[in-house]
Design an enzyme around this catalytic site. Structure first.
Site, PDB file in Angstrom:
ATOM      1  N   ASP A  10       0.920  -1.124   0.055  1.00 50.74           N
ATOM      2  CA  ASP A  10       0.148   0.014   0.055  1.00 50.74           C
ATOM      3  C   ASP A  10       0.886   1.159   0.114  1.00 50.74           C
ATOM      4  O   ASP A  10       2.141   0.983   0.357  1.00 50.74           O
ATOM      5  CB  ASP A  10      -1.001   0.018   1.504  1.00 50.74           C
ATOM      6  N   ASP A  12       0.138   5.088   0.680  1.00 46.22           N
ATOM      7  CA  ASP A  12       0.022   5.900   1.779  1.00 46.22           C
ATOM      8  C   ASP A  12      -0.253   5.295   3.319  1.00 46.22           C
ATOM      9  O   ASP A  12      -0.886   4.471   3.527  1.00 46.22           O
ATOM     10  CB  ASP A  12      -1.386   6.835   1.519  1.00 46.22           C
TER      11      ASP A  12
HETATM   12  P1  B16 Z   1      -6.850   9.884  -4.175  1.00 41.86           P
HETATM   13  P2  B16 Z   1      -3.594   4.233   0.035  1.00 41.86           P
HETATM   14  C1  B16 Z   1      -5.567   6.018  -0.148  1.00 41.86           C
HETATM   15  O1  B16 Z   1      -4.294   5.822  -0.424  1.00 41.86           O
HETATM   16  C2  B16 Z   1      -5.402   7.047   1.011  1.00 41.86           C
HETATM   17  O2  B16 Z   1      -5.139   6.441   2.305  1.00 41.86           O
HETATM   18  C3  B16 Z   1      -6.870   7.451   1.145  1.00 41.86           C
HETATM   19  O3  B16 Z   1      -6.457   8.685   2.185  1.00 41.86           O
HETATM   20  C4  B16 Z   1      -7.119   8.395  -0.129  1.00 41.86           C
HETATM   21  O4  B16 Z   1      -8.571   8.913   0.093  1.00 41.86           O
HETATM   22  C5  B16 Z   1      -7.186   7.098  -1.430  1.00 41.86           C
HETATM   23  O5  B16 Z   1      -5.752   6.747  -1.433  1.00 41.86           O
HETATM   24  C6  B16 Z   1      -7.725   7.721  -2.603  1.00 41.86           C
HETATM   25  O6  B16 Z   1      -6.652   8.766  -2.904  1.00 41.86           O
HETATM   26  O7  B16 Z   1      -7.732  10.897  -3.805  1.00 41.86           O
HETATM   27  O8  B16 Z   1      -5.215  10.501  -4.191  1.00 41.86           O
HETATM   28  O9  B16 Z   1      -7.006   9.170  -5.588  1.00 41.86           O
HETATM   29  O10 B16 Z   1      -3.393   4.265   1.333  1.00 41.86           O
HETATM   30  O11 B16 Z   1      -4.383   3.008  -0.698  1.00 41.86           O
HETATM   31  O12 B16 Z   1      -2.305   4.149  -0.713  1.00 41.86           O
HETATM   32 MG    MG Z   2      -2.754   3.457   3.399  1.00 43.50          MG
END
Ligand code: B16
Ligand code: MG
Length: 216
Positions: A10, A12
């Site tokens: 993953d 984030d």
């Molecule tokens: P975006 P991950 C996620 O990343 C984030 O943790 C989450 O907070 C976010 O809303 C989601 O990606 C979508 O991101 O708006 O940039 O498309 O933890 O799956 O790497």
């Molecule tokens: Mg994450």
């Protein structure tokens, strides 16, 4: 022998802490719209897709689709402003070291992130050459906790789920890994990622050999 041939990370909360920037983006939008939103509510958004995140912030407020789209785009503009400064120095402790060990061991590595900005963040972190595949918010329709994103990554690597370890910081991500038949490594408190096969507070000081031994 574990039979493990790859790791699916993953992004984030695992390789980089972009959660703060997601929070600041949502907070700015929520303030502009007069929606109550703070750090407590933000915890529920960890690993959740952009659309699901907005729906959680809106609670039972019903809005037309074009307004929802506009709000998602606005938050993303704010987020893109915040992540402009992301650099290799922002890799979370232990993450680059583990990626390098995986490569040195002849194993594969992929990113499985719900984010539609994952490719850009990977680029800015300077780790594209250490990855064999990136599955992101454009790759599948069903978000985590559905296993689709990780299944997409495993297919790109040409491996069955049982040969891959998913590394996740979100409860929804561990759920997705389990649903897909992956091994799982949870990062964070057991209250959040306790359903994983193996749990560490973070990747700091975590060695590949240690993970493989514990999953054996
Ligand atoms: P975006 P991950 C996620 O990343 C984030 O943790 C989450 O907070 C976010 O809303 C989601 O990606 C979508 O991101 O708006 O940039 O498309 O933890 O799956 O790497
Ligand atoms: Mg994450």
């Amino acid at each position: 022998m574990t039979g493990i041939k790859a790791f699916i990370f993953d992004l984030d909360g695992v390789l980089v802490d972009t959660a703060e920037y997601h929070y600041l983006g949502w907070k700015r939008l929520a303030d502009e719209e007069g929606l109550p939103f703070g750090r407590l509510e933000n915890e529920a958004l960890r690993g959740i897709s952009r659309r699901e995140s907005l729906l959680l912030i809106l609670k039972d407020r019903l809005l037309p689709e074009d307004k929802i789209q506009e709000m998602m785009e606005r938050k993303n503009r704010y987020y893109l402003e915040f992540i402009r400064a992301v650099s290799p120095a922002d890799m979370l402790p232990g993450a680059r070291e583990l990626l390098l060990e995986i490569r040195a061991a002849g194993m594969q590595a992929a990113v499985g992130s719900a984010s539609k900005n994952a490719a850009q963040v990977v680029q800015q972190l300077g780790i594209a050459s250490l990855l064999d595949a990136i599955s992101d918010g454009f790759s599948v329709t069903n978000p985590k906790p559905a296993p689709d994103l990780f299944l997409h990554a495993a297919a790109r690597l040409g491996l069955p789920p049982a040969a891959c370890v998913v590394v996740e910081d979100a409860a929804a991500g561990i759920q997705a890994a389990r649903a897909g038949g992956f091994r799982s490594l949870g990062l964070g408190p057991p209250e959040r990622v306790g359903a994983a096969d193996l749990v560490f507070p973070s990747l700091a000081g975590v060695r590949l050999e240690q993970i493989l031994k514990k999953l054996d």
